[in-house]
Design a protein around this motif. Structure first.
Motif, PDB file in Angstrom:
ATOM      1  N   LYS A  47       0.527  -1.235   0.028  1.00 36.26           N
ATOM      2  CA  LYS A  47       0.180   0.540  -0.399  1.00 36.26           C
ATOM      3  C   LYS A  47       0.519   1.666   0.375  1.00 36.26           C
ATOM      4  O   LYS A  47       1.683   1.348   0.443  1.00 36.26           O
ATOM      5  CB  LYS A  47      -0.745  -0.764   1.526  1.00 36.26           C
ATOM      6  CG  LYS A  47      -1.910  -1.061   1.472  1.00 36.26           C
ATOM      7  CD  LYS A  47      -2.711  -0.939   2.261  1.00 36.26           C
ATOM      8  CE  LYS A  47      -4.271  -2.401   2.507  1.00 36.26           C
ATOM      9  NZ  LYS A  47      -4.345  -2.319   3.552  1.00 36.26           N
ATOM     10  N   GLU A  73      -3.419   4.467  -0.680  1.00 36.18           N
ATOM     11  CA  GLU A  73      -4.119   4.718   0.127  1.00 36.18           C
ATOM     12  C   GLU A  73      -5.388   5.654   0.437  1.00 36.18           C
ATOM     13  O   GLU A  73      -6.344   5.747   0.450  1.00 36.18           O
ATOM     14  CB  GLU A  73      -4.025   3.886   1.677  1.00 36.18           C
ATOM     15  CG  GLU A  73      -4.916   3.653   2.572  1.00 36.18           C
ATOM     16  CD  GLU A  73      -5.272   2.862   2.840  1.00 36.18           C
ATOM     17  OE1 GLU A  73      -6.215   2.276   3.598  1.00 36.18           O
ATOM     18  OE2 GLU A  73      -5.131   1.325   1.437  1.00 36.18           O
ATOM     19  N   ALA A 141      -2.658   3.754   6.209  1.00 29.31           N
ATOM     20  CA  ALA A 141      -1.843   2.356   5.463  1.00 29.31           C
ATOM     21  C   ALA A 141      -1.352   1.956   6.288  1.00 29.31           C
ATOM     22  O   ALA A 141       0.551   1.105   5.686  1.00 29.31           O
ATOM     23  CB  ALA A 141      -1.430   2.700   4.237  1.00 29.31           C
TER      24      ALA A 141
END
Length: 263
Positions: A47, A73, A141
């Motif tokens: 991410k 994210e 994230a």
């Protein structure tokens, strides 16, 4: 982490420097655009969180292509609200004052100026803020960030990599300094980072820097105020600064600084 310990990837226009901290990677995107923008991507477990945005359409596409294998994210929009066509579906985070700065304040004025100067190549559309940030710690994230509101927007501490993001440093580059009070505020922030022993200082107009660079910038800001106090007008001020710092880049920023000191 040494500021020069990275792997480099040359893109079509820009260049990517990747710092590997183990569980987390920092991708520093040098856009090579007309205002020397830098965009930062923090990657963890597939991410990504992006700090700031490119604002020229060709950089928007180049960075989108680079990020295709990561799940973006969120984006943290602080001092650069332009480039709204980049990652339009991502969550966009900002503090209330950063949003005001970008949509109605000094940031919007800069966007209007850049749009007039650079024309169709510049993405003057604004990011649509979806999430409001407050001062203090937030986890996005799986990465902890510490939000530090400033007069215009906010700085970001990233404890996991002992780094901080602020708008401008550039130890051998002129910066936009909005008068003596702003210079003192910048000095205070830099001294704070030195006291904390940050390994990297990330800024949106320069490659990652370190505490030695921060010390050099403090000396520059202190001297800038002395030169301004001794100068009768903006032209004299600019000439003296150029004389003392002949190798510095960022002439357009010096022009803006002169405007602030001698408005």
């Amino acid at each position: 982490m040494n500021k020069n310990t990275f792997t480099s990837l040359q893109l079509n226009k820009g260049e990517m420097h990747v710092y590997n901290f183990g569980e987390i990677k920092l991708h520093a995107y040098q856009t090579n655009d007309l205002i020397n923008d830098e965009v930062f991507i923090l990657e963890k477990n597939g991410k990504a969180v992006i700090i700031e945005s490119p604002c020229f359409f060709d950089n928007n596409q180049e960075l989108t292509d680079y990020l295709q294998d990561l799940e973006v994210e969120a984006m943290l929009i602080a001092y650069h609200d332009a480039g709204g066509s980049f990652m339009p579906e991502a969550a966009k985070y900002a503090t209330p004052n950063a949003r005001e700065y970008g949509e109605n304040g000094g940031g919007k004025a800069l966007i209007d100026n850049f749009s007039a100067a650079f024309g169709a190549a510049f993405d003057s559309s604004l990011h649509q803020i979806t999430n409001t940030l407050a001062a203090g710690q937030v986890n996005i994230a799986g990465i902890d960030f510490v939000i530090k509101p400033t007069t215009d927007a906010y700085d970001i501490e990233i404890p996991e990599i002992n780094a901080v993001y602020t708008h401008m440093l550039g130890h051998d580059c002129h910066s936009i300094v909005a008068g003596a009070a702003h210079a003192q505020a910048m000095i205070g922030e830099l001294r704070g980072y030195i006291a904390k022993g940050c390994s990297l200082i990330l800024t949106s107009h320069y490659t990652p820097e370190d505490l030695k660079d921060a010390e050099e910038k403090i000396a520059y800001l202190e001297n800038l105020q002395k030169i301004a106090a001794a100068s009768p007008n903006a032209d004299n001020f600019k000439a003296e600064v150029q004389k003392q710092y002949p190798q510095y880049s960022g002439q357009n920023y010096l022009d803006m600084t002169a405007g602030f000191f001698f408005n």
